[in-house]
Design an enzyme around this catalytic site. Structure first.
Site, PDB file in Angstrom:
ATOM      1  N   ARG A 178     -18.111  -3.712   3.555  1.00  0.00           N
ATOM      2  CA  ARG A 178     -16.716  -3.546   3.131  1.00  0.00           C
ATOM      3  C   ARG A 178     -15.728  -3.863   4.251  1.00  0.00           C
ATOM      4  O   ARG A 178     -14.695  -3.210   4.413  1.00  0.00           O
ATOM      5  CB  ARG A 178     -16.467  -2.115   2.610  1.00  0.00           C
ATOM      6  CG  ARG A 178     -17.314  -1.755   1.413  1.00  0.00           C
ATOM      7  CD  ARG A 178     -17.004  -2.646   0.195  1.00  0.00           C
ATOM      8  NE  ARG A 178     -17.890  -2.308  -0.909  1.00  0.00           N
ATOM      9  CZ  ARG A 178     -19.052  -2.922  -1.171  1.00  0.00           C
ATOM     10  NH1 ARG A 178     -19.455  -3.924  -0.407  1.00  0.00           N
ATOM     11  NH2 ARG A 178     -19.789  -2.571  -2.192  1.00  0.00           N
ATOM     12  N   SER A 227     -12.750   2.828  -5.648  1.00  0.00           N
ATOM     13  CA  SER A 227     -13.480   3.746  -4.773  1.00  0.00           C
ATOM     14  C   SER A 227     -12.586   4.204  -3.629  1.00  0.00           C
ATOM     15  O   SER A 227     -12.019   3.385  -2.906  1.00  0.00           O
ATOM     16  CB  SER A 227     -14.726   3.078  -4.202  1.00  0.00           C
ATOM     17  OG  SER A 227     -15.648   2.788  -5.232  1.00  0.00           O
ATOM     18  N   GLU A 297     -11.728   4.079   2.027  1.00  0.00           N
ATOM     19  CA  GLU A 297     -11.876   2.677   1.628  1.00  0.00           C
ATOM     20  C   GLU A 297     -10.532   2.151   1.141  1.00  0.00           C
ATOM     21  O   GLU A 297     -10.194   0.986   1.338  1.00  0.00           O
ATOM     22  CB  GLU A 297     -12.929   2.533   0.525  1.00  0.00           C
ATOM     23  CG  GLU A 297     -13.204   1.091   0.143  1.00  0.00           C
ATOM     24  CD  GLU A 297     -14.450   0.930  -0.712  1.00  0.00           C
ATOM     25  OE1 GLU A 297     -14.408   0.106  -1.649  1.00  0.00           O
ATOM     26  OE2 GLU A 297     -15.457   1.602  -0.447  1.00  0.00           O
TER      27      GLU A 297
END
Length: 315
Positions: A178, A227, A297
């Site tokens: 990520r 998320s 995130e």
């Protein structure tokens, strides 16, 4: 809160600019959370050359941020000082040649997956489960269902803060979970991916399955940023949050989803400060119960203010 209007001086410095400049532009309607403050300046370039022209003539001391689909973003209530650049229709085109798919940075991930699937290009179906745009997917090495952007990227184009157009190969991106190593001072404008041979019917069925699965397990029809926290090594963020007793937890109109507790939800009128405070409360409780520090995130940007307690919380 209103920022000083910079548009007169920008127009003087950029007489040949073709894109749109808007002062104190509301951003809440441009994010999935539907909350947050304005941009001091919102610039929507006409094309890549217009973006380069703008950046070449922009005061280097001004803060610049790129806004994509607004899916993984929380804009704080005080808004964003400086310039927010939003890539619109000129950056949404998708073209396919053989097994190669070229897309503008504003193209939606889900649309790219569908276009590739219909053309019989496999390997990009995972993007059907990613609710952002290609620029953001490149920035964070977006992934789902066991695949990531790094698996299919050939190269991408960016414009740097000085207005220079640069091409990066996959190996230049410094991809990890990520994350990409490309700094925030560049703006992605497009990318080329390479897929695999596939059968359109099977690919479309696969994506229909992904869509159905998302609907069962994620609050896809809510005001959410996707998320909230990254999965820590060896753990699932949602399981840690659930074990900490945070499922359904609320602050004002901000809520931890009952369906999937790694999702923050704006139930209607939550301020950005409520959402961020709720996320921090979750981090505190998870740390206390498991010893694990969750990492955001969702990207949080902009100015305060500090959260003001709701009247019912004072009772």
């Amino acid at each position: 809160m209103a920022f000083p209007d910079l548009t007169p001086e920008l127009r003087r410095a950029m007489p040949d600019l073709r894109g749109a400049i808007s002062p104190n532009a509301p951003l809440s309607g441009l994010t999935f959370f539907r909350t947050g403050g304005p941009a001091q300046i919102l610039f929507e370039p006409a094309d890549e050359a217009d973006l380069a022209y703008f950046l070449q003539r922009l005061d280097p001391n001004l803060n610049v941020m790129t806004l994509g689909a607004g899916s993984n973003l929380l804009v704080r209530d005080g808004g964003i000082k400086g310039v927010v650049i939003r890539l619109g229709r000129p950056f949404e085109e998708i073209a396919i040649e053989g097994l190669r798919v070229t897309a503008g940075a504003a193209a939606r991930d889900m649309k790219l997956a569908l276009v590739a699937g219909r053309a019989g290009v496999a390997g990009l179906s995972f993007l059907r489960g990613v609710p952002g745009s290609i620029g953001g997917a490149l920035r964070m090495n977006a992934g789902a269902y066991g695949s990531e952007i790094k698996d299919r990227l050939i190269c991408c184009r960016v414009v740097d803060r000085a207005g220079k157009i640069i091409e990066f190969a996959n190996a230049d991106m410094g991809f990890s979970y990520r994350h990409s190593a490309i700094g925030p001072d560049v703006i992605f404008t497009g990318a080329t991916f390479e897929g695999l041979p596939g059968e359109p019917e099977k690919l479309m069925a696969e994506m229909a399955e992904i869509t159905a699965e998302r609907g069962k397990t994620q609050p896809v029809n809510s005001r959410t940023g996707g998320s909230t926290f990254k999965n820590p090594p060896g753990h699932k963020a949602w399981a840690l949050i659930d074990a900490a007793g945070c499922r359904g937890l609320t602050i004002g109109d901000a809520q931890i989803s009952q369906l999937h507790c790694n999702f923050l939800i704006n139930q209607g009128s939550a301020a950005a400060a409520d959402l961020e405070a709720l996320g921090e409360e979750v981090r505190t409780r998870v740390k206390a119960t498991s010893g694990v520090s969750l990492e955001w995130e969702i990207l949080r940007v902009g100015e305060g203010p500090l959260r003001i307690p709701h009247p019912e919380e004072d009772a």
